[in-house]
Design a protein around this motif. Structure first.
Motif, short mmCIF file in Angstrom:
data_model
loop_
_atom_site.label_atom_id
_atom_site.label_comp_id
_atom_site.label_asym_id
_atom_site.label_seq_id
_atom_site.Cartn_x
_atom_site.Cartn_y
_atom_site.Cartn_z
N GLY A 109 0.81 -1.20 0.00
CA GLY A 109 0.00 0.00 0.00
C GLY A 109 0.84 1.25 0.00
N LEU A 110 0.16 2.37 0.08
CA LEU A 110 0.80 3.67 0.05
C LEU A 110 0.13 4.56 1.10
N ALA A 111 0.94 5.25 1.89
CA ALA A 111 0.42 6.18 2.91
C ALA A 111 0.82 7.60 2.54
N ILE A 112 -0.13 8.52 2.56
CA ILE A 112 0.09 9.91 2.17
C ILE A 112 -0.15 10.81 3.38
N ASP A 113 0.71 11.79 3.58
CA ASP A 113 0.55 12.75 4.68
C ASP A 113 -0.58 13.73 4.32
N ILE A 114 -1.65 13.73 5.12
CA ILE A 114 -2.79 14.62 4.87
C ILE A 114 -3.01 15.55 6.07
N THR A 115 -1.95 15.81 6.82
CA THR A 115 -2.07 16.64 8.03
C THR A 115 -2.60 18.03 7.70
#
Length: 318
Positions: free
Chosen positions: A77-83
């Motif tokens: 999978g892929l994790a994206i910073d959405i802070t």
């Protein structure tokens, strides 16, 4: 994004689950497990704690990879910073909530103006008739005191009408020097008549306090509301409500978390505090504390020794 390098994960010095926020771990685990079992992709938002201890929001998309026999090999999978997006959403919600509160106050003001006019007319008749009735009584009559209490209570209600009109933009507040200890003492008869018979009032009033600039009607209503709330928090149990006034010199961080903080904190303040031995307040109740006076619902409400709840306000010395 995490503050850790690839070697930390590959050599298992730390795992992905360890950096997921403790409050989100079970939800993430359940979402991924359900997707893997059904051989579907997943998408989940959650918080992580990076190596520096900072909290960040991530959006993760992924799926399970299986062999020919259907055995799960791994999850990719892929994790994206959405802070930043989350912070913007929080700010937007805050602005919307403030606008909603403003609209609510405007509606209340219109309603208050209409009610105050009619109620004020009724009070004029009550005060006038009580006064006329006292003129027909002999000086030693015990009924005179009862009529006097009717007049006092009606005058207090008339003051509230003026306050409602001021909120509606049809009147004005009367700001003047007020000694809080004297104001509390003058409100005692109304307090005792408004609370449960099982509630015991205790006063801790520091003598000769400096005056504060405020509307006495507003201050009296604040005291009444806090004490009535405290009485409701006691429920059917015996309990104590303490009302305290004091002169304080708070530290710089004393106003952290306050609904309203003064621009200058390096001065003397008069503190008004109401404490009770009732059931306390949940965070949900505290968020609505300026909206209504419903009894607080707390998981500790039925416990043998409920926690003490307290509300405190500081007013700059006049």
């Amino acid at each position: 994004m995490t503050g850790h390098n690839a070697r930390d994960f590959l050599e298992k010095h730390i795992s992905l689950e360890e950096i997921i926020h403790p409050e989100d771990r079970q939800r993430v685990r359940a979402a991924v497990s359900a997707a893997v079992k059904k051989r579907r992709s997943f998408e989940v938002e959650y918080r992580i704690i990076d190596r520096a201890g900072r909290e960040k929001w991530v959006l993760e998309r992924g799926q399970g990879v299986h062999d020919e026999t259907g055995t799960l090999l791994f999850v990719e999978g892929l994790a994206i910073d959405i802070t930043q997006r989350k912070d913007a959403e929080s700010e937007k919600l805050l602005v919307e909530r403030r606008l909603l509160e403003g609209q609510k106050l405007e509606s209340i003001g219109v309603l208050a103006g209409g009610i105050a006019h009619d109620f004020n007319n009724l009070l004029t008749g009550i005060i006038g008739n009580a006064n006329l009735a006292s003129l027909d009584l002999p000086p030693q009559s015990t009924i005179r005191n009862n009529l006097r209490q009717i007049e006092i209570a009606s005058q207090r209600a008339a003051e509230l009408c003026q306050q409602m009109l001021a909120y509606a933009g049809k009147g004005r507040f009367v700001v003047q020097p007020v000694e809080l200890g004297v104001l509390v003492q003058n409100t005692v008869p109304l307090l005792q008549a408004s609370i449960s018979k099982r509630a015991k009032l205790r006063f801790e009033l520091q003598p000769e306090l400096p005056a504060v600039l405020s509307d006495p009607t507003q201050m009296r209503q604040i005291v009444m509301n806090l004490v009535i709330n405290a009485s409701e928090a006691l429920g059917d149990r015996d309990g104590e409500i303490a009302i305290a006034t004091s002169l304080i010199q708070p530290d710089a961080d004393w106003f952290d978390g306050a609904a309203l903080a003064p621009p200058e904190t390096d001065q003397d303040f008069v503190r008004l505090e109401v404490r009770d031995t009732g059931c306390g307040m949940t965070p949900e109740t505290i968020a609505k504390i300026f909206e209504h006076s419903s009894p607080p619902n707390s998981p500790d409400a039925d416990s043998g020794s409920p926690p003490c709840s307290a509300l405190s306000a500081a007013i700059a010395v006049a």
